[in-house]
Design a protein around this motif. Structure first.
Motif, short mmCIF file in Angstrom:
data_model
loop_
_atom_site.label_atom_id
_atom_site.label_comp_id
_atom_site.label_asym_id
_atom_site.label_seq_id
_atom_site.Cartn_x
_atom_site.Cartn_y
_atom_site.Cartn_z
N SER A 242 44.62 -80.31 -47.94
CA SER A 242 44.75 -79.01 -47.28
C SER A 242 45.95 -78.29 -47.88
O SER A 242 46.80 -78.91 -48.52
CB SER A 242 44.95 -79.18 -45.77
OG SER A 242 46.17 -79.86 -45.50
N VAL A 243 45.99 -77.00 -47.69
CA VAL A 243 47.11 -76.19 -48.19
C VAL A 243 47.51 -75.20 -47.10
O VAL A 243 46.66 -74.51 -46.53
CB VAL A 243 46.73 -75.42 -49.47
CG1 VAL A 243 47.89 -74.52 -49.90
CG2 VAL A 243 46.38 -76.39 -50.59
N LYS A 244 48.81 -75.15 -46.79
CA LYS A 244 49.31 -74.20 -45.80
C LYS A 244 49.71 -72.91 -46.53
O LYS A 244 50.69 -72.88 -47.27
CB LYS A 244 50.52 -74.79 -45.07
CG LYS A 244 50.18 -76.02 -44.23
CD LYS A 244 51.41 -76.55 -43.52
CE LYS A 244 51.08 -77.77 -42.67
NZ LYS A 244 52.28 -78.33 -41.99
N ALA A 247 53.31 -71.52 -45.91
CA ALA A 247 54.46 -72.40 -46.15
C ALA A 247 55.55 -71.66 -46.91
O ALA A 247 55.28 -70.77 -47.72
CB ALA A 247 54.02 -73.63 -46.96
N ARG A 248 56.79 -72.02 -46.63
CA ARG A 248 57.91 -71.34 -47.27
C ARG A 248 58.01 -71.68 -48.76
O ARG A 248 58.33 -70.82 -49.60
CB ARG A 248 59.23 -71.73 -46.58
CG ARG A 248 60.47 -71.04 -47.16
CD ARG A 248 61.72 -71.50 -46.46
NE ARG A 248 61.73 -71.12 -45.06
CZ ARG A 248 62.18 -69.92 -44.61
NH1 ARG A 248 62.61 -69.01 -45.48
NH2 ARG A 248 62.17 -69.65 -43.33
N TYR A 249 57.74 -72.93 -49.11
CA TYR A 249 57.92 -73.35 -50.51
C TYR A 249 56.58 -73.69 -51.17
O TYR A 249 56.05 -72.93 -51.96
CB TYR A 249 58.90 -74.51 -50.58
CG TYR A 249 60.23 -74.17 -49.95
CD1 TYR A 249 61.07 -73.19 -50.52
CD2 TYR A 249 60.65 -74.78 -48.77
CE1 TYR A 249 62.28 -72.85 -49.92
CE2 TYR A 249 61.87 -74.45 -48.18
CZ TYR A 249 62.67 -73.48 -48.76
OH TYR A 249 63.85 -73.14 -48.18
N THR A 250 56.03 -74.85 -50.87
CA THR A 250 54.71 -75.18 -51.42
C THR A 250 53.76 -75.43 -50.25
O THR A 250 54.20 -75.68 -49.12
CB THR A 250 54.75 -76.43 -52.32
OG1 THR A 250 55.04 -77.58 -51.50
CG2 THR A 250 55.79 -76.28 -53.41
N GLY A 251 52.46 -75.40 -50.56
CA GLY A 251 51.46 -75.53 -49.51
C GLY A 251 51.34 -76.91 -48.92
O GLY A 251 50.74 -77.10 -47.87
N GLY A 252 51.92 -77.93 -49.60
CA GLY A 252 51.88 -79.30 -49.07
C GLY A 252 50.47 -79.83 -48.98
O GLY A 252 49.62 -79.56 -49.82
N GLY A 253 50.21 -80.59 -47.91
CA GLY A 253 48.87 -81.12 -47.69
C GLY A 253 48.48 -82.25 -48.60
O GLY A 253 47.29 -82.48 -48.84
N LEU A 254 49.47 -82.99 -49.13
CA LEU A 254 49.17 -84.06 -50.08
C LEU A 254 49.16 -85.42 -49.40
O LEU A 254 50.00 -85.73 -48.56
CB LEU A 254 50.21 -84.08 -51.21
CG LEU A 254 50.37 -82.81 -52.05
CD1 LEU A 254 51.39 -83.05 -53.14
CD2 LEU A 254 49.04 -82.38 -52.64
#
Length: 669
Positions: A242-244, A247-254
């Motif tokens: 998933s990707v946010k 998000a302030r920096y990166t979408g994360g979700g890893l």
């Protein structure tokens, strides 16, 4: 160590409580063995487990069943009278009704595991391997499996607690949350014990995959290096689930999967190469089949139709998958490749004669890509595509299906929410947060383990690994066997609600909502039978045999020869491969034999037993394993001498406890 360390030994020796003295001694030894380099964490000792069904007896350690005094334990000194309804506890425990107590065992204390069948689902053939789901403390199950499956597991996949602080995992009978400053240290200690045993279970060519999030990825990598050796690291797979977007920096979700070999050197020596089908290949093959039918089985017309389809759709697929793909005269697809040598080489410059004109075909000045002998073999195999006459060049034709495999990419994208929605549909309601995706596991099991592999998951959760194995077998005809270990814990929020209602672990109301009873068992049952827990139809089911088992703890004071055989019967069956019927009782003849294993209970029946084994061996159906029950090494050797050569034999001790005792000097007897 300094003199202060020796002083600690003196002080510990003065402690009267034997259990506390032993615990302190272990802690001191751990301090003495601390590593100066690498991953440093406290080995939190001891972990403990509650045994609600274990009888309260003199000398056992107990805690309050209602958990009103968390972390506190006492030893039973005696009972107030012969009815044994009220126990007298040491220290400040006082007198407590037995039904308010529960027996606990620390990891390190000897335990005597057994298995009790909960349910058997027979939906496969009689000779198909059984898949097993074991409900119990995974540390003790792993120790029991070390006696049944040492170096027998091809693949271990686990999805342990991510230790985010929000998952509320249980360590030492208590939930660990984000406020626990030692949560990472406890988590590493918790995993190290289990991974160390897991390594013993893997075959020399075995592989382990551990799923993990970003919070503990770096620590887990170091722990895996420590347990398995950094030279056996194979990959850190990245799953973008998933990707946010805000998000302030990166979408994360890893999410990650750390992959290690038991021995990378052994894998290499075995010639192991991981490959998987190219993504989109099935679509190209389907488009080719449609073009073949639409063309009226005209190869040239079908090739044009396929080329048109590829031009419109190639942006969806891996570059080159459908480029220069043609339809052959039999409707199959082949890829056309040039045969020009990349560099001019005299030994690759030779004549290739056209089969119709007998004249040399046109050759590039660099020459051909293959030697003259190799070219002759390709021509003989029909792998060279000639033009209408010698004035045209030649090209190589390779069946597309032969080019269907590619290297395994360690990064992939798949929406993680799909697995949650699917499990909700499977069970009929939402019962488990964030299950793993069975199709993702099917991919990685298929890549890393063969079609007859034994696959273990000792953080079984909702049962995704077992479903993945079942569906992979149904898809490719494999005979993979899964062993899933889970527990019947409830989530931290649900536990609070249950306690408010006056329920505690071991109560039927509590156990009914545990993950094994409420999620794992109904999920796998639904997959196999096709019927949901509410009897509604989910699917046509899957052809497979599955057994659900509870880990039990035998009371050594109650065990006599023969009385507790049924409790270890499933362990012997697992040891023999969990195929076919199981020997659950001791027959009057003193021996029993199945197509996969046999047990000689009474040496007086040795002659008849040996004859029966020899008879089936002559017919080519000899069992793979024979157990001989005796405490005498001499008698055991005598029995082995009478049995057919080439069949593995194992000695069992007559009290049965000694065979699977765990935590004796850190292992299994």
């Amino acid at each position: 160590m300094t003199d202060d360390s020796n002083l600690l030994d003196v002080l510990v020796a003065q402690v009267e409580d034997e259990t506390l003295r032993s615990r302190l001694s272990r802690e001191i030894e751990l301090l003495r063995g601390s590593r100066q380099f690498g991953l440093v964490f406290d080995r939190h000792l001891p972990e403990s487990v509650r045994l609600p069904e274990h009888p309260v007896r003199k000398g056992v350690r107990v805690a309050l069943r209602d958990e009103s005094v968390p972390g506190q334990a006492w030893r039973v000194i005696r009972f107030t009278d012969s009815s044994r309804k009220v126990a007298v506890l040491d220290g400040d425990g006082g007198e407590v009704p037995v039904d308010e107590l529960v027996v606990i065992r620390e990891f390190g204390e000897p335990v005597y595991p057994g298995l009790r069948s909960v349910e058997r689902i027979t939906n496969g053939s009689g000779d198909a391997p059984w898949h097993t789901v074991i409900n119990g403390e995974n540390f003790h199950v792993l120790q029991a499996l070390r006696s049944t499956h040492r170096e027998k597991i091809d693949l271990i996949y686990i999805d342990p607690p991510y230790n985010t602080g929000n998952d509320g995992w249980i360590y030492n009978d208590r939930y660990v949350d984000t406020n626990d400053r030692a949560k990472s240290s406890k988590w590493l200690s918790f995993l190290e014990k289990r991974l160390t045993i897991a390594r013993d279970l893997l075959k020399p060519t075995g592989v382990i995959i551990v799923a993990i999030g970003e919070d503990e990825h770096h620590r887990l990598r170091m722990l895996m290096d420590q347990v398995f050796g950094d030279q056996n690291f194979l990959s850190s797979v990245v799953w973008i689930g998933s990707v946010k977007n805000d998000a302030r920096y990166t979408g994360g979700g890893l999410d990650y999967m750390l992959v290690y070999a038991k021995s990378e050197e052994t894998l290499t020596e075995a010639g192991t190469v991981w490959r998987e089908p190219k993504d989109g290949l099935e679509d190209v093959l389907a488009a080719g089949a449609k073009a073949w039918e639409d063309s009226g089985h005209d190869a040239e017309k079908a090739s044009r139709l396929l080329s048109g389809w590829w031009s419109k759709n190639k942006f969806k697929y891996e570059p080159g998958l459908g480029d220069n793909v043609k339809v052959d005269a039999d409707g199959s697809l082949f890829k056309v490749e040039n045969l020009v040598s990349p560099n001019p080489r005299p030994n690759l410059q030779y004549d290739v004669l056209h089969p119709e004109t007998g004249q040399p075909v046109r050759m590039n000045p660099n020459g051909w890509r293959y030697s003259q002998d190799s070219m002759a073999r390709l021509i003989a195999d029909g792998r060279i595509l000639f033009g209408p006459d010698h004035r045209a060049g030649i090209r190589k034709k390779t069946p597309l299906i032969d080019m269907s495999l590619t290297g395994v990419r360690p990064t992939f994208v798949r929406d993680r929410r799909a697995a949650s929605k699917r499990l909700e549909n499977l069970l009929g309601d939402r019962r488990f947060p964030y299950p793993k995706d069975h199709e993702v596991l099917m991919r990685w099991i298929g890549v890393t383990a063969g079609p007859s592999a034994v696959v273990l998951d000792f953080f079984g959760g909702s049962g995704t690994t077992t479903e993945a194995v079942l569906r992979l077998n149904a898809e490719d005809g494999g005979t993979r066997q899964s062993i899933l270990v889970t527990n019947n814990e409830v989530g931290s929020k649900q536990a609070k609600e249950l306690r408010k209602a006056g329920h505690h672990p071991g109560d039927s109301e509590w156990d009914a909502l545990g993950v094994f009873e409420y999620v794992t068992r109904p999920r796998i049952s639904t997959v196999v039978t096709g019927k949901r827990p509410d009897s509604s139809t989910y699917s046509d089911g899957v052809a497979a045999n599955v057994e659900f088992l509870d880990l039990t703890y035998l009371d050594p004071g109650m065990v006599r020869r023969g009385r507790e055989f049924q409790s270890i019967a499933a362990l012997l069956w697992l040891r023999s491969g969990a195929v076919g019927e199981r020997i659950d009782s001791i027959p009057e003849a003193g021996w029993a034999l199945t197509p996969s294993y046999g047990i000689l209970f009474d040496l007086d029946g040795l002659v008849q037993f040996a004859t029966a084994v020899a008879d089936v061996a002559i017919g080519g159906a000899a069992p793979a394993l024979l157990f001989v029950v005796t405490d005498s090494e001499t008698e055991y050797q005598h029995a082995v001498e009478r049995l057919p050569v080439g069949i593995e034999t194992v000695q069992l001790y007559e009290d049965y406890l000694s065979n699977f005792t765990v935590n004796v000097e850190g292992g299994v007897r």
